[in-house]
Design a protein around this motif. Structure first.
Motif, PDB file in Angstrom:
ATOM      1  N   UNK A 263       0.787  -1.002   0.141  1.00  0.00           N
ATOM      2  CA  UNK A 263      -0.083   0.172   0.065  1.00  0.00           C
ATOM      3  C   UNK A 263       0.914   1.295  -0.087  1.00  0.00           C
ATOM      4  N   UNK A 264       2.053   1.328   0.639  1.00  0.00           N
ATOM      5  CA  UNK A 264       2.813   2.307   0.694  1.00  0.00           C
ATOM      6  C   UNK A 264       3.360   2.727  -0.549  1.00  0.00           C
ATOM      7  N   UNK A 265       3.771   1.563  -1.409  1.00  0.00           N
ATOM      8  CA  UNK A 265       4.433   1.673  -2.656  1.00  0.00           C
ATOM      9  C   UNK A 265       3.295   2.352  -3.422  1.00  0.00           C
ATOM     10  N   UNK A 266       2.249   2.111  -3.434  1.00  0.00           N
ATOM     11  CA  UNK A 266       1.135   2.651  -4.110  1.00  0.00           C
ATOM     12  C   UNK A 266       0.830   4.193  -3.971  1.00  0.00           C
ATOM     13  N   UNK A 267       0.803   4.405  -2.605  1.00  0.00           N
ATOM     14  CA  UNK A 267       0.801   5.675  -2.427  1.00  0.00           C
ATOM     15  C   UNK A 267       1.919   6.614  -2.882  1.00  0.00           C
ATOM     16  N   UNK A 268       3.151   6.232  -2.817  1.00  0.00           N
ATOM     17  CA  UNK A 268       4.295   6.948  -3.184  1.00  0.00           C
ATOM     18  C   UNK A 268       4.266   6.968  -4.760  1.00  0.00           C
ATOM     19  N   UNK A 269       3.820   5.976  -5.368  1.00  0.00           N
ATOM     20  CA  UNK A 269       3.817   6.090  -6.703  1.00  0.00           C
ATOM     21  C   UNK A 269       2.646   7.137  -7.190  1.00  0.00           C
ATOM     22  N   UNK A 270       1.649   7.250  -6.671  1.00  0.00           N
ATOM     23  CA  UNK A 270       0.463   8.138  -6.791  1.00  0.00           C
ATOM     24  C   UNK A 270       0.994   9.463  -6.713  1.00  0.00           C
ATOM     25  N   UNK A 271       1.660   9.756  -5.605  1.00  0.00           N
ATOM     26  CA  UNK A 271       2.110  11.116  -5.283  1.00  0.00           C
ATOM     27  C   UNK A 271       3.154  11.694  -6.224  1.00  0.00           C
ATOM     28  N   UNK A 272       3.910  10.582  -6.711  1.00  0.00           N
ATOM     29  CA  UNK A 272       5.085  11.128  -7.409  1.00  0.00           C
ATOM     30  C   UNK A 272       4.701  11.615  -8.718  1.00  0.00           C
ATOM     31  N   UNK A 273       3.214  11.322  -9.162  1.00  0.00           N
ATOM     32  CA  UNK A 273       2.774  11.686 -10.602  1.00  0.00           C
ATOM     33  C   UNK A 273       2.551  13.339 -10.124  1.00  0.00           C
ATOM     34  N   UNK A 274       2.413  13.752  -9.001  1.00  0.00           N
ATOM     35  CA  UNK A 274       2.252  15.326  -8.806  1.00  0.00           C
ATOM     36  C   UNK A 274       3.595  15.971  -8.789  1.00  0.00           C
ATOM     37  N   UNK A 275       4.898  15.323  -8.793  1.00  0.00           N
ATOM     38  CA  UNK A 275       5.949  16.202  -8.821  1.00  0.00           C
ATOM     39  C   UNK A 275       6.175  16.687 -10.239  1.00  0.00           C
ATOM     40  N   UNK A 276       6.811  17.883 -10.107  1.00  0.00           N
ATOM     41  CA  UNK A 276       6.996  18.505 -11.548  1.00  0.00           C
ATOM     42  C   UNK A 276       8.052  17.737 -12.305  1.00  0.00           C
ATOM     43  N   UNK A 277       7.670  17.885 -13.448  1.00  0.00           N
ATOM     44  CA  UNK A 277       8.607  17.076 -14.415  1.00  0.00           C
ATOM     45  C   UNK A 277       9.087  18.220 -15.386  1.00  0.00           C
ATOM     46  N   UNK A 278      10.495  18.509 -15.248  1.00  0.00           N
ATOM     47  CA  UNK A 278      10.940  19.656 -16.126  1.00  0.00           C
ATOM     48  C   UNK A 278      10.674  19.554 -17.524  1.00  0.00           C
ATOM     49  N   UNK A 279      10.110  20.726 -18.203  1.00  0.00           N
ATOM     50  CA  UNK A 279       9.949  20.512 -19.740  1.00  0.00           C
ATOM     51  C   UNK A 279      11.179  20.660 -20.441  1.00  0.00           C
ATOM     52  N   UNK A 280      12.324  21.328 -19.764  1.00  0.00           N
ATOM     53  CA  UNK A 280      13.416  21.612 -20.227  1.00  0.00           C
ATOM     54  C   UNK A 280      14.467  21.177 -19.312  1.00  0.00           C
ATOM     55  N   UNK A 281      15.540  20.210 -19.635  1.00  0.00           N
ATOM     56  CA  UNK A 281      16.732  19.708 -18.855  1.00  0.00           C
ATOM     57  C   UNK A 281      17.823  20.711 -19.160  1.00  0.00           C
ATOM     58  N   UNK A 282      18.091  21.390 -17.898  1.00  0.00           N
ATOM     59  CA  UNK A 282      19.458  22.272 -18.348  1.00  0.00           C
ATOM     60  C   UNK A 282      20.694  21.559 -18.019  1.00  0.00           C
ATOM     61  N   UNK A 283      21.132  20.624 -18.647  1.00  0.00           N
ATOM     62  CA  UNK A 283      22.051  19.686 -18.676  1.00  0.00           C
ATOM     63  C   UNK A 283      23.323  20.326 -19.125  1.00  0.00           C
ATOM     64  N   UNK A 284      24.480  20.412 -18.182  1.00  0.00           N
ATOM     65  CA  UNK A 284      25.667  20.771 -18.734  1.00  0.00           C
ATOM     66  C   UNK A 284      26.212  20.011 -19.846  1.00  0.00           C
ATOM     67  N   UNK A 285      25.754  18.819 -20.089  1.00  0.00           N
ATOM     68  CA  UNK A 285      26.118  18.050 -21.447  1.00  0.00           C
ATOM     69  C   UNK A 285      25.616  18.468 -22.505  1.00  0.00           C
ATOM     70  N   UNK A 286      24.482  19.198 -22.440  1.00  0.00           N
ATOM     71  CA  UNK A 286      23.916  19.808 -23.554  1.00  0.00           C
ATOM     72  C   UNK A 286      24.285  21.412 -23.581  1.00  0.00           C
ATOM     73  N   UNK A 287      25.215  21.889 -23.314  1.00  0.00           N
ATOM     74  CA  UNK A 287      25.421  23.094 -23.172  1.00  0.00           C
ATOM     75  C   UNK A 287      26.420  23.419 -24.402  1.00  0.00           C
TER      76      UNK A 287
END
Length: 603
Positions: free
Chosen positions: A448-472
């Motif tokens: 049950x804990x794993x299901x709650x954590x997975x559901x709440x992680x869907x709320x976390x922001x997913x960056x539209x743009x990754x500012x990765x120094x490898x792409x500088x």
């Protein structure tokens, strides 16, 4: 390579390169499958960096497998070098090995992303307080030997990429100094040393600006937000770029008393201060919280008619009495020009008002059910009915309740992870990190804990743009000519260091007080590098590649080569122009070319 001993040493070195490369690729596969991929999905860690490191490792694996195949092909095609003393065979083999490194050199630059993330991930993984993480790492290292630990595997990419120039330097030492193969292998060595220097440079850059890049990646790209662009939070009344400013009398929110305040309207929203000389606003009303504005027919303050306008927001209605009646329409007109033309989706605050018509158990959800929650004030544990949906998290007394006891808006959720049972002497407990508080919830079982954590992680922001120094693509310090138009009247370019970064997906501008200026202003110490504390950003902004227009100016002066970047309409606001100048024509050309390239790549 006339000396037979050199030929033998060359064979040994070639065998060492190919054997250690095979072992290295195998260890990368173990690091990915045994450690990083599982850590990206576990419940006891909530870190974007782990996921990014895992993705970066997969890219490295592709490059290394390809590199290994080329090396093996060279060994197969020149296998006679291990049994023959002929100089032409040795020479051709050296040239072929050099070609493999020269071909792969640019691809090896992807290591900069992994290396930049390494130190931050190390801090996360070395946290002694995370007991589930410690158990996980112990379970993956069945032999309990250091060579099979995560610590041993995760350092190998950094060690390997820095080893290549050493291999090539050894190989160059085994060739005749003026020979063709010597010059060729030295060229490969120099190129690989440049790759190593580039990776070290990106590590330093990440240490200095990494937090800024992460903050910008997490922001809503469709909104121009004051606190994101101006994280220093020092907004004196006389230092804000102004659309309109002046004294008005405002009704208080609680006491309903009327007080004279100094109002400043700009593209971020409406500020009000105790006076024009005040250094901090009493309140800031973001423009995206403004819903409507109109002039009042009846003046609540004076009892007369007109002279007042009403500003409606998500929280409350502001009643503002202008000192001059003629000012009312001007205030209304200018505020209306800032109101978003398309309203945002229903906020959690609005959603809460509709709860009175819907029971908790019948709401749309990612997951719902009972958990035991620790109280915020009294720290007692009580059963509550939780609902997680696209807007955030709500909790109720029971499944039949129609009014929420509490709400956690989606944009307030910063992380969620399982915690050790020893912390509260309770099993199956996880924590939800928000901007204001940490919530602790206990589940019935671990599934049950794993299901709650997975559901709440869907709320976390997913960056539209990754500012990765490898792409500088390129970056440099610049002189920001019109900084006062955007940052404020007290911003002097001579006191502020501005850096511009061109990534494959966006352009980033970061301004900070120069260190000696900062020390003079507030006695701060340290440097902006990795050896000391970071200097806070005065201003920072991200412009997606799709929104950039670059112009190369022609009115150059000595050591001042000007160019400008215009950000197209954002959040219904007018375009914003940034005017820069650089100390050389080459730097300007590098910026203009890089921005044009990323524009073409996106179209």
């Amino acid at each position: 390579m006339a000396d037979n001993s050199n030929t033998r040493n060359f064979r040994k070195l070639l065998s060492e390169i190919i054997d250690t490369e095979k072992t290295y690729v195998k260890n990368l596969e173990v690091l990915s499958s045994r450690y990083l991929d599982p850590l990206s999905t576990v419940t006891f860690l909530t870190t974007l960096e782990i996921t990014q490191l895992s993705e970066s490792l997969r890219e490295i694996l592709k490059v290394q497998r390809s590199f290994l195949k080329r090396l093996e092909r060279v060994i197969e095609e020149h296998s006679k070098v291990f049994s023959s003393e002929r100089e032409d065979l040795v020479r051709n083999t050296v040239l072929a090995v050099g070609d493999v490194f020269l071909f792969s050199a640019d691809q090896f630059k992807i290591y900069s992303s992994f290396c930049a993330l390494y130190s931050r991930v190390q801090d996360i993984l070395n946290s002694g307080e995370n007991e589930p993480l410690r158990h996980f790492l112990e379970s993956k290292n069945e032999t309990k030997e250091h060579c099979n630990s995560l610590e041993s595997f995760i350092i190998q990419p950094i060690q390997r990429i820095l080893k290549y120039p050493l291999f090539l330097r050894q190989m160059a030492g085994l060739t005749l100094e003026n020979s063709e193969e010597h010059r060729h292998i030295c060229k490969a060595c120099d190129v690989m040393q440049c790759v190593a220097n580039h990776i070290n440079e990106m590590q330093k850059l990440s240490a200095e600006f990494g937090e800024s890049f992460r903050s910008l990646s997490a922001q809503d790209l469709e909104v121009r937000d004051l606190w994101t662009e101006r994280p220093d939070r020092q907004h004196s009344a006389d230092n804000i770029p102004v659309i309109k400013a002046g004294y008005c009398v405002k009704e208080g929110g609680k006491m309903k008393s009327w007080k004279r305040r100094y109002f400043v309207l700009n593209e971020y929203g409406l500020f009000y201060f105790t006076s024009e000389e005040a250094t901090e606003p009493l309140r800031f009303i973001p423009r995206n919280e403004m819903q409507h504005v109109k002039s009042s027919h009846v003046n609540k303050h004076t009892g007369g008619v007109y002279g007042m306008f009403e500003l409606y927001t998500e929280d409350r209605t502001y009643y503002i009495d202008c000192e001059f009646s003629a000012e009312v329409q001007d205030w209304v007109r200018r505020i209306r020009s800032l109101l978003p033309r398309t309203r945002r989706k229903t906020t959690f605050r609005n959603a809460r008002e509709s709860i009175f018509y819907t029971s908790a158990g019948s709401m749309d959800h990612y997951k719902s059910g009972y958990c035991i929650k620790q109280g915020g004030k009294w720290k007692n544990w009580l059963s509550r009915y939780f609902v997680v949906n696209q807007d955030g998290i709500m909790y109720f007394t029971s499944e039949q309740s129609i009014e929420a006891l509490g709400v956690i808006p989606k944009n307030s959720v910063n992380g969620v992870q399982e915690i050790s049972s020893s912390q509260f002497d309770r099993d199956n407990v996880f924590e939800i990190h928000t901007c204001c508080r940490t919530y602790y919830l206990q589940c019935e079982n671990h599934d049950d804990l794993c299901e709650w954590v997975s559901a709440i992680r869907r709320l976390l922001p997913h960056p539209k743009i990754q500012l990765n120094v490898g792409e500088l693509c390129t970056y440099s310090a610049v002189h920001w000519c019109n900084i006062r138009d955007i940052v404020g009247k007290k911003a002097h370019a001579c006191e502020i260091a501005t850096s511009v970064f061109v990534f494959r997906s966006a352009l980033v501008i970061i301004s900070r007080y120069k260190q000696n200026t900062k020390e003079d202003r507030d006695g701060a110490t340290g440097s902006t590098g990795s050896s000391g504390p970071q200097v806070a950003d005065l201003f920072r902004s991200i412009i997606p590649a799709d929104d950039i227009l670059v112009t190369e100016e022609t009115d150059d002066m000595q050591d001042r080569y000007t160019w400008s970047v215009t950000q197209s309409y954002l959040d219904d606001l007018p375009p914003r122009a940034y005017n820069f100048c650089t100390s050389s024509k080459e730097i300007r050309s590098r910026f203009v070319t890089a921005i044009q390239d990323i524009n073409q790549r996106r179209t």
